[in-house]
Structure formats: structure tokens, C-alpha cells
Scaffold this motif. Structure first.
Motif, PDB file in Angstrom:
ATOM      1  N   VAL A   1       9.490  14.161 -10.303  1.00  0.00           N
ATOM      2  CA  VAL A   1       8.682  15.194 -10.940  1.00  0.00           C
ATOM      3  C   VAL A   1       8.343  16.261  -9.907  1.00  0.00           C
ATOM      4  N   ALA A   2       8.703  17.507 -10.217  1.00  0.00           N
ATOM      5  CA  ALA A   2       8.426  18.630  -9.326  1.00  0.00           C
ATOM      6  C   ALA A   2       7.216  19.407  -9.814  1.00  0.00           C
ATOM      7  N   ASN A   3       6.570  20.123  -8.902  1.00  0.00           N
ATOM      8  CA  ASN A   3       5.461  20.996  -9.291  1.00  0.00           C
ATOM      9  C   ASN A   3       5.929  22.043 -10.298  1.00  0.00           C
ATOM     10  N   ASN A   4       7.117  22.553 -10.062  1.00  0.00           N
ATOM     11  CA  ASN A   4       7.753  23.467 -11.008  1.00  0.00           C
ATOM     12  C   ASN A   4       8.607  22.643 -11.967  1.00  0.00           C
TER      13      ASN A   4
ATOM     14  N   PHE B   1       0.831  -1.206   0.000  1.00  0.00           N
ATOM     15  CA  PHE B   1       0.000   0.000   0.000  1.00  0.00           C
ATOM     16  C   PHE B   1       0.867   1.258   0.000  1.00  0.00           C
ATOM     17  N   PHE B   2       1.853   1.305   0.882  1.00  0.00           N
ATOM     18  CA  PHE B   2       2.682   2.505   0.966  1.00  0.00           C
ATOM     19  C   PHE B   2       3.677   2.591  -0.188  1.00  0.00           C
ATOM     20  N   LEU B   3       4.114   1.463  -0.728  1.00  0.00           N
ATOM     21  CA  LEU B   3       4.953   1.515  -1.925  1.00  0.00           C
ATOM     22  C   LEU B   3       4.169   2.091  -3.092  1.00  0.00           C
ATOM     23  N   GLY B   4       2.892   1.696  -3.213  1.00  0.00           N
ATOM     24  CA  GLY B   4       2.050   2.268  -4.254  1.00  0.00           C
ATOM     25  C   GLY B   4       1.872   3.765  -4.087  1.00  0.00           C
ATOM     26  N   MET B   5       1.705   4.202  -2.846  1.00  0.00           N
ATOM     27  CA  MET B   5       1.584   5.641  -2.582  1.00  0.00           C
ATOM     28  C   MET B   5       2.865   6.384  -2.956  1.00  0.00           C
ATOM     29  N   ILE B   6       4.019   5.805  -2.601  1.00  0.00           N
ATOM     30  CA  ILE B   6       5.297   6.455  -2.878  1.00  0.00           C
ATOM     31  C   ILE B   6       5.500   6.630  -4.381  1.00  0.00           C
ATOM     32  N   PHE B   7       5.265   5.578  -5.147  1.00  0.00           N
ATOM     33  CA  PHE B   7       5.517   5.643  -6.590  1.00  0.00           C
ATOM     34  C   PHE B   7       4.567   6.605  -7.286  1.00  0.00           C
ATOM     35  N   THR B   8       3.304   6.618  -6.885  1.00  0.00           N
ATOM     36  CA  THR B   8       2.364   7.533  -7.532  1.00  0.00           C
ATOM     37  C   THR B   8       2.623   8.982  -7.131  1.00  0.00           C
ATOM     38  N   ALA B   9       3.006   9.204  -5.873  1.00  0.00           N
ATOM     39  CA  ALA B   9       3.351  10.566  -5.451  1.00  0.00           C
ATOM     40  C   ALA B   9       4.596  11.061  -6.176  1.00  0.00           C
ATOM     41  N   MET B  10       5.530  10.163  -6.424  1.00  0.00           N
ATOM     42  CA  MET B  10       6.794  10.532  -7.054  1.00  0.00           C
ATOM     43  C   MET B  10       6.594  11.085  -8.462  1.00  0.00           C
ATOM     44  N   VAL B  11       5.553  10.625  -9.163  1.00  0.00           N
ATOM     45  CA  VAL B  11       5.349  11.048 -10.555  1.00  0.00           C
ATOM     46  C   VAL B  11       4.264  12.108 -10.690  1.00  0.00           C
TER      47      VAL B  11
ATOM     48  N   VAL C   1       6.318  -0.093 -15.318  1.00  0.00           N
ATOM     49  CA  VAL C   1       6.726   0.375 -16.644  1.00  0.00           C
ATOM     50  C   VAL C   1       5.994   1.671 -16.997  1.00  0.00           C
ATOM     51  N   LEU C   2       4.710   1.741 -16.658  1.00  0.00           N
ATOM     52  CA  LEU C   2       3.929   2.952 -16.925  1.00  0.00           C
ATOM     53  C   LEU C   2       4.532   4.164 -16.226  1.00  0.00           C
ATOM     54  N   LEU C   3       4.866   4.015 -14.945  1.00  0.00           N
ATOM     55  CA  LEU C   3       5.388   5.145 -14.179  1.00  0.00           C
ATOM     56  C   LEU C   3       6.784   5.558 -14.649  1.00  0.00           C
ATOM     57  N   PHE C   4       7.646   4.575 -14.924  1.00  0.00           N
ATOM     58  CA  PHE C   4       8.997   4.906 -15.376  1.00  0.00           C
ATOM     59  C   PHE C   4       8.974   5.510 -16.779  1.00  0.00           C
ATOM     60  N   THR C   5       8.113   4.983 -17.641  1.00  0.00           N
ATOM     61  CA  THR C   5       8.008   5.528 -18.998  1.00  0.00           C
ATOM     62  C   THR C   5       7.471   6.951 -18.964  1.00  0.00           C
ATOM     63  N   GLY C   6       6.461   7.184 -18.119  1.00  0.00           N
ATOM     64  CA  GLY C   6       5.846   8.496 -18.058  1.00  0.00           C
ATOM     65  C   GLY C   6       6.761   9.572 -17.529  1.00  0.00           C
ATOM     66  N   MET C   7       7.609   9.235 -16.560  1.00  0.00           N
ATOM     67  CA  MET C   7       8.460  10.278 -15.977  1.00  0.00           C
ATOM     68  C   MET C   7       9.782  10.451 -16.729  1.00  0.00           C
ATOM     69  N   PHE C   8      10.146   9.543 -17.628  1.00  0.00           N
ATOM     70  CA  PHE C   8      11.370   9.689 -18.426  1.00  0.00           C
ATOM     71  C   PHE C   8      11.318  10.991 -19.231  1.00  0.00           C
ATOM     72  N   PRO C   9      12.394  11.769 -19.282  1.00  0.00           N
ATOM     73  CA  PRO C   9      13.746  11.549 -18.751  1.00  0.00           C
ATOM     74  C   PRO C   9      13.924  12.078 -17.330  1.00  0.00           C
TER      75      PRO C   9
ATOM     76  N   LEU D   1      -4.826   9.376 -13.397  1.00  0.00           N
ATOM     77  CA  LEU D   1      -3.529   9.572 -14.051  1.00  0.00           C
ATOM     78  C   LEU D   1      -3.575  10.785 -14.978  1.00  0.00           C
ATOM     79  N   PHE D   2      -4.709  10.980 -15.631  1.00  0.00           N
ATOM     80  CA  PHE D   2      -4.872  12.121 -16.542  1.00  0.00           C
ATOM     81  C   PHE D   2      -4.831  13.446 -15.776  1.00  0.00           C
ATOM     82  N   PHE D   3      -5.429  13.482 -14.597  1.00  0.00           N
ATOM     83  CA  PHE D   3      -5.532  14.729 -13.843  1.00  0.00           C
ATOM     84  C   PHE D   3      -4.290  15.031 -13.004  1.00  0.00           C
ATOM     85  N   TYR D   4      -3.563  13.998 -12.565  1.00  0.00           N
ATOM     86  CA  TYR D   4      -2.451  14.213 -11.637  1.00  0.00           C
ATOM     87  C   TYR D   4      -1.068  14.122 -12.284  1.00  0.00           C
ATOM     88  N   THR D   5      -0.987  13.690 -13.535  1.00  0.00           N
ATOM     89  CA  THR D   5       0.305  13.618 -14.218  1.00  0.00           C
ATOM     90  C   THR D   5       0.182  14.215 -15.619  1.00  0.00           C
ATOM     91  N   ASP D   6       1.319  14.346 -16.282  1.00  0.00           N
ATOM     92  CA  ASP D   6       1.324  14.825 -17.667  1.00  0.00           C
ATOM     93  C   ASP D   6       1.585  13.688 -18.652  1.00  0.00           C
TER      94      ASP D   6
END
Length: 337
Positions: A281-284, A129-139, A269-277, A215-220
Motif C-alpha cells: 500500500v502506497a501513500n499515493n 516485534f519487528f515482524l509485527g512492525m513490518i506487516f503493519t507498516a506494509m498496509v 488474515v485481517l492484513l491480507f484481506t484488507g490490502m487485497f487486491p 487501524l481505522f486511522f492508519y488504513t482504509d
């Protein structure tokens, strides 16, 4: 970006994927100590199903963390300091889970064993549960300055997206564990696993749809990598649908297990692909931590590559051999309590 920088980014994604595929069913088995067992024979069968493997599977987590530290020290520093409390909770869950496996064997009474078995279930729920939270918050974008220092508050970590991400990873792990039970154990517990899967697959499918919307609302991801994001989401959903169909209608065992593992790998794979390079991911956008300026020196990456080429085949060989040696199915009614 150099070839070695990209290679190590991909390799770290592979290590996290291997961890979630292998440790995912361990978490699922652990949760079944409460949610899918009726007596001590059931719980002993669950333990024997993962007993030879669970500690080796956790090595993938240690290796992934070590690779992040060695290949991308700025990423490691930013992630492990900014998410210190959440990672501490994960670490404590893994520690208590590990010692619970051992202590349950040495309790003089059934009540004592059951106490540690409940702790196994609780810790097996908390960790994914907390690993899922960490990875989604990270991106999803965190308040981070130009030096990679996070100044996040409670509601930066706890959002609808991170909560759904934590629940999704936990449910995926539980489904993966139920499929592993059907592959490895013979007995009534296997029948109950099938009954639970019939209920949980449609819930998991609905959760994946909700995750895709958030995912659409919280990431790019869908704005910057539309085709790849949609393709990976499609693979995750199709793996769930096909696994559901083969479980319910075809009574298949191994293929649904592999497919439930693919859903977990697909999320990584989805999270790593989305945040590459990017690595964080920062707010700014100007403050996002990127591969090109967060990696170790080329010499360090080169030396590490030689080490991996030597050690990885040995590690994989050992784990494959271990699974082969302990491939025989466990009969729940015949285990020694």
C-alpha cells in the motif's frame, strides 16, 4: 486478475498464518527462558517442549518468503529492499536464537548456559516485534513511486500503529507460548504460566482494542472492506475473550492454546484481506503494488502449483507425525539438566 494469481495470494497468506501459529508459541517459549523459569530444570523443560519442532516451524517463514519471490517477484523486491533494515534485524534475531539453542547445550558452566538462554529470550522478543512492525507498516501506506521503490524515513516505519502492531504480535506470541507450556509441561512452571495468563489476557484485550482504533486511522480497511474487517476483528477479540474465560474459569488447556493461535492467524488474515487486491500500500493510491501487475507469468504460477500439490502434503504429514511422536508431556522436575 486470474484464478492462479488469487490462489497464490491466498496461499502466501496461509503460509504466513502457519508460520505465526507454529512459530508464535516458539517465540513465546523462548521469552519464558527469562520471564517464566526459576532454574535450569525449568529452562530444559522449555527447550524440550519445542526442541523437536522449532526449526521445522521456521521452514514456514522460508517457504512464505520463497513463495513471494517466485509468485510475486515485484512484491518481494519492493518489500525486501524497502524494509531491508527491519528484515535484517529479524534475520539476525532468528540466527542468534537458533545458535543459542545449540550453544547452551555445550557450555561447561551454568553461567555460560544462562548467557545463551538470555539471548534466546531477547531474540524471541525481537523477531515477533519487528515482524509485527513490518506487516503493519506494509498496509498503512508507504512513500513509494510508480516502480515500487520505497523512499521511506524513520517515521514512516516507526508510527504509533506499527509500534502497537509490534507489541501486539509479541504479546500474542507470549500468551500463545504460555498456553503451549500448559499443554506440554507438568510442574510449577505450568502453574506460573496460568498466573501470568490471568494478568496478560485483559492487557492483550485492551491492546487489541487499541490496535482496532489505530487501524481505522492508519488504513482504509474499514472504509473499503467494512464488514469483513469488523468480522475478523470480532473473531480476534472473541478468541481472546473465550480463551481467557476457559483458562481462568474452566482450567482448559488445549482449546485456549488453539484460540491464542487463532488470534495470531486472525491478524494475518485481517492484513491480507484488507490490502487485497494490493500487495504493497502506497501513500499515493496510484502507486500501490497490485496482484494483477506484480505476479509471475501464468506458466510459472502453474508449475509452482504442481510443486506445491506434491510437496505440501509431505511437509504437513511430516509435521503431524513429529507432533504425534513427541506428544508426551514433559515433567519439569524429571528432566536431565
Amino acid at each position: 486478475m486470474s484464478f492462479l494469481q488469487i490462489t497464490w495470494f491466498v496461499l502466501i497468506a496461509v503460509l504466513w498464518s502457519g508460520f505465526f501459529f507454529l512459530e508464535g508459541y516458539d517465540f513465546g517459549i523462548g521469552m519464558q527462558f527469562v520471564f517464566n523459569s526459576r532454574d535450569q530444570k525449568d529452562r530444559q523443560a522449555l527447550y524440550e517442549a519445542i526442541g523437536p519442532h522449532w526449526d521445522a516451524n521456521e521452514v514456514w517463514l522460508i517457504t512464505a518468503g520463497g513463495a513471494m519471490f517466485a509468485a510475486f517477484p515485484y512484491w518481494y523486491a519492493s518489500l525486501f529492499s524497502g524494509f531491508y533494515l527491519l528484515l535484517f534485524i529479524v534475520l539476525m534475531a532468528l540466527i542468534y536464537r537458533g545458535v543459542s539453542f545449540e550453544f547452551r547445550e555445550h557450555m561447561p558452566t551454568i553461567q555460560g548456559s544462562q548467557l545463551w538462554e538470555r539471548l534466546i529470550a531477547i531474540s524471541s522478543f525481537i523477531a515477533p516485534f519487528f515482524l509485527g512492525m513490518i506487516f503493519t507498516a506494509m498496509v498503512s501506506g508507504m512513500p513509494m513511486d510508480a516502480k515500487g521503490n520505497l523512499s521511506a524515513g524513520f517515521f514512516d516505519y516507526v508510527t504509533p500503529f506499527t509500534i502497537v502492531g509490534g507489541v501486539a504480535v509479541t504479546l500474542m506470541s507470549y500468551v500463545h507460548g504460555l498456553n503451549y507450556t500448559r499443554v506440554r509441561i507438568i510442574g510449577d512452571i505450568r502453574v506460573r504460566a496460568m498466573a501470568q495468563l490471568k494478568i496478560l489476557y485483559p492487557i492483550l484485550l485492551a491492546g487489541e482494542a487499541l490496535f482496532a482504533i489505530l487501524l481505522f486511522f492508519y488504513t482504509d480497511f474499514l472504509q473499503t472492506k467494512t464488514i469483513l474487517t469488523l468480522l475478523i476483528l470480532l473473531i480476534i477479540v472473541l478468541s481472546t475473550v473465550i480463551g481467557w474465560y476457559l483458562t481462568v474459569n474452566q482450567k482448559q488447556e488445549m482449546i485456549p492454546f488453539i484460540l491464542s493461535g487463532i488470534t495470531l492467524v486472525g491478524v494475518v488474515v485481517l492484513l491480507f484481506t484488507g490490502m487485497f487486491p494490493r500487495l504493497m500500500v502506497a501513500n499515493n493510491p496510484l502507486h500501490s503494488l497490485e496482484i494483477i501487475n506484480a505476479s509471475s507469468s501464468p506458466y510459472t504460477l502453474k508449475v509452482m502449483s504442481f510443486v506445491v500439490l506434491t510437496a505440501l502434503p509431505l511437509t504437513l504429514g511430516y509435521q503431524i507425525w513429529s507432533f504425534w511422536v513427541f506428544r508426551k508431556r514433559i515433567v519439569a522436575d524429571k528432566v536431565v539438566e
